[in-house]
Motif scaffolding. Sequence first.
Motif, PDB file in Angstrom:
ATOM      1  N   PRO A  38       0.808  -1.228   0.000  1.00 32.36           N
ATOM      2  CA  PRO A  38       0.000   0.000   0.000  1.00 32.36           C
ATOM      3  C   PRO A  38       0.841   1.278   0.000  1.00 32.36           C
ATOM      4  O   PRO A  38       0.328   2.357  -0.296  1.00 32.36           O
ATOM      5  CB  PRO A  38      -0.809  -0.105   1.296  1.00 32.36           C
ATOM      6  N   ARG A  39       2.123   1.172   0.292  1.00 35.15           N
ATOM      7  CA  ARG A  39       2.988   2.356   0.292  1.00 35.15           C
ATOM      8  C   ARG A  39       3.368   2.797  -1.113  1.00 35.15           C
ATOM      9  O   ARG A  39       3.858   3.892  -1.311  1.00 35.15           O
ATOM     10  CB  ARG A  39       4.256   2.089   1.118  1.00 35.15           C
ATOM     11  N   LEU A  40       3.128   1.930  -2.105  1.00 39.13           N
ATOM     12  CA  LEU A  40       3.381   2.298  -3.494  1.00 39.13           C
ATOM     13  C   LEU A  40       2.169   3.060  -4.013  1.00 39.13           C
ATOM     14  O   LEU A  40       1.062   2.549  -4.008  1.00 39.13           O
ATOM     15  CB  LEU A  40       3.632   1.062  -4.358  1.00 39.13           C
ATOM     16  N   THR A  41       2.394   4.282  -4.447  1.00 35.66           N
ATOM     17  CA  THR A  41       1.284   5.100  -4.923  1.00 35.66           C
ATOM     18  C   THR A  41       1.210   5.047  -6.447  1.00 35.66           C
ATOM     19  O   THR A  41       2.069   4.471  -7.105  1.00 35.66           O
ATOM     20  CB  THR A  41       1.493   6.569  -4.494  1.00 35.66           C
ATOM     21  N   ASP A  42       0.193   5.690  -6.980  1.00 39.66           N
ATOM     22  CA  ASP A  42       0.067   5.802  -8.438  1.00 39.66           C
ATOM     23  C   ASP A  42       1.056   6.810  -8.995  1.00 39.66           C
ATOM     24  O   ASP A  42       1.149   6.983 -10.200  1.00 39.66           O
ATOM     25  CB  ASP A  42      -1.349   6.230  -8.810  1.00 39.66           C
TER      26      ASP A  42
ATOM     27  N   TYR B  63      15.260   3.297 -13.836  1.00 38.54           N
ATOM     28  CA  TYR B  63      15.147   4.654 -13.305  1.00 38.54           C
ATOM     29  C   TYR B  63      13.687   4.960 -12.993  1.00 38.54           C
ATOM     30  O   TYR B  63      12.819   4.867 -13.861  1.00 38.54           O
ATOM     31  CB  TYR B  63      15.717   5.664 -14.299  1.00 38.54           C
ATOM     32  N   ILE B  64      13.444   5.320 -11.739  1.00 40.83           N
ATOM     33  CA  ILE B  64      12.099   5.512 -11.215  1.00 40.83           C
ATOM     34  C   ILE B  64      11.898   6.978 -10.841  1.00 40.83           C
ATOM     35  O   ILE B  64      12.778   7.612 -10.272  1.00 40.83           O
ATOM     36  CB  ILE B  64      11.898   4.648  -9.940  1.00 40.83           C
ATOM     37  N   SER B  65      10.719   7.490 -11.141  1.00 37.01           N
ATOM     38  CA  SER B  65      10.329   8.817 -10.699  1.00 37.01           C
ATOM     39  C   SER B  65       9.191   8.651  -9.692  1.00 37.01           C
ATOM     40  O   SER B  65       8.244   7.900  -9.935  1.00 37.01           O
ATOM     41  CB  SER B  65       9.850   9.651 -11.885  1.00 37.01           C
ATOM     42  N   VAL B  66       9.313   9.343  -8.559  1.00 33.82           N
ATOM     43  CA  VAL B  66       8.286   9.299  -7.526  1.00 33.82           C
ATOM     44  C   VAL B  66       7.909  10.731  -7.195  1.00 33.82           C
ATOM     45  O   VAL B  66       8.768  11.529  -6.811  1.00 33.82           O
ATOM     46  CB  VAL B  66       8.787   8.593  -6.240  1.00 33.82           C
TER      47      VAL B  66
ATOM     48  N   LYS C 197       9.585   9.633   1.338  1.00 31.49           N
ATOM     49  CA  LYS C 197       8.717   8.663   0.662  1.00 31.49           C
ATOM     50  C   LYS C 197       9.411   8.092  -0.584  1.00 31.49           C
ATOM     51  O   LYS C 197       9.293   6.915  -0.886  1.00 31.49           O
ATOM     52  CB  LYS C 197       7.410   9.359   0.278  1.00 31.49           C
ATOM     53  N   LYS C 198      10.161   8.946  -1.294  1.00 32.56           N
ATOM     54  CA  LYS C 198      10.881   8.485  -2.488  1.00 32.56           C
ATOM     55  C   LYS C 198      11.855   7.374  -2.126  1.00 32.56           C
ATOM     56  O   LYS C 198      11.912   6.351  -2.799  1.00 32.56           O
ATOM     57  CB  LYS C 198      11.652   9.641  -3.124  1.00 32.56           C
ATOM     58  N   GLN C 199      12.623   7.588  -1.062  1.00 32.53           N
ATOM     59  CA  GLN C 199      13.605   6.580  -0.650  1.00 32.53           C
ATOM     60  C   GLN C 199      12.898   5.302  -0.204  1.00 32.53           C
ATOM     61  O   GLN C 199      13.359   4.203  -0.471  1.00 32.53           O
ATOM     62  CB  GLN C 199      14.505   7.120   0.470  1.00 32.53           C
ATOM     63  N   GLN C 200      11.757   5.453   0.452  1.00 34.29           N
ATOM     64  CA  GLN C 200      10.976   4.298   0.896  1.00 34.29           C
ATOM     65  C   GLN C 200      10.513   3.477  -0.315  1.00 34.29           C
ATOM     66  O   GLN C 200      10.588   2.245  -0.300  1.00 34.29           O
ATOM     67  CB  GLN C 200       9.766   4.778   1.706  1.00 34.29           C
TER      68      GLN C 200
ATOM     69  N   ILE D  55      11.946   3.340  -3.310  1.00 36.81           N
ATOM     70  CA  ILE D  55      13.116   2.670  -3.886  1.00 36.81           C
ATOM     71  C   ILE D  55      13.471   1.436  -3.060  1.00 36.81           C
ATOM     72  O   ILE D  55      13.771   0.369  -3.618  1.00 36.81           O
ATOM     73  CB  ILE D  55      14.315   3.645  -3.986  1.00 36.81           C
ATOM     74  N   ASP D  56      13.430   1.543  -1.727  1.00 40.14           N
ATOM     75  CA  ASP D  56      13.715   0.393  -0.858  1.00 40.14           C
ATOM     76  C   ASP D  56      12.721  -0.742  -1.095  1.00 40.14           C
ATOM     77  O   ASP D  56      13.108  -1.908  -1.181  1.00 40.14           O
ATOM     78  CB  ASP D  56      13.695   0.813   0.616  1.00 40.14           C
ATOM     79  N   ILE D  57      11.435  -0.399  -1.212  1.00 39.84           N
ATOM     80  CA  ILE D  57      10.390  -1.411  -1.470  1.00 39.84           C
ATOM     81  C   ILE D  57      10.673  -2.116  -2.795  1.00 39.84           C
ATOM     82  O   ILE D  57      10.611  -3.344  -2.888  1.00 39.84           O
ATOM     83  CB  ILE D  57       8.990  -0.748  -1.502  1.00 39.84           C
ATOM     84  N   LEU D  58      10.989  -1.334  -3.829  1.00 38.65           N
ATOM     85  CA  LEU D  58      11.230  -1.920  -5.150  1.00 38.65           C
ATOM     86  C   LEU D  58      12.480  -2.786  -5.154  1.00 38.65           C
ATOM     87  O   LEU D  58      12.489  -3.854  -5.782  1.00 38.65           O
ATOM     88  CB  LEU D  58      11.328  -0.814  -6.203  1.00 38.65           C
TER      89      LEU D  58
END
Length: 124
Positions: free
Chosen positions: A27-31, A50-53, A59-62, A64-67
């Motif tokens: 649930p921490r991954l948003t649209d 390469y990910i954009s958040v 939250k961005k670092q979180q 990346i950690d989840i992914l």
Amino acid sequence: MSNRINRINETIKHEVSHQIRFGLKDPRLTDLVSVLKVDTTGDLRYAKVYISVYDTDEKKQQVIDILNKAAGFMRKSVGKKLKTHYTPELLFQLDDSLEYGAHIDEILRDLNKNSKGSDDHGDE
């Protein structure tokens, strides 16, 4: 870069995007998470994703950690789509280029606004 690597990059990008949207149930991954590009090494050992958040730095670092924790799961689904002998290890990195571009755009708009404002006062 070869056409083969380009096709592999596009396949990985598409599959990882799909997995982030529909495969990962965190649930921490948003649209507001986007896969911008993928760079795969020529030997297919690694693929930088390469990910954009669009959220706070924390939250961005979180995200990346989840992914990165889910990389093995996503690698398996990428392997099913790729018709290669080896499936690259997925390495997720934050890409702030969109935010940087938006920031530059904002600066340019402010400069433009200020220069027009000073022109109006020059006629008095």
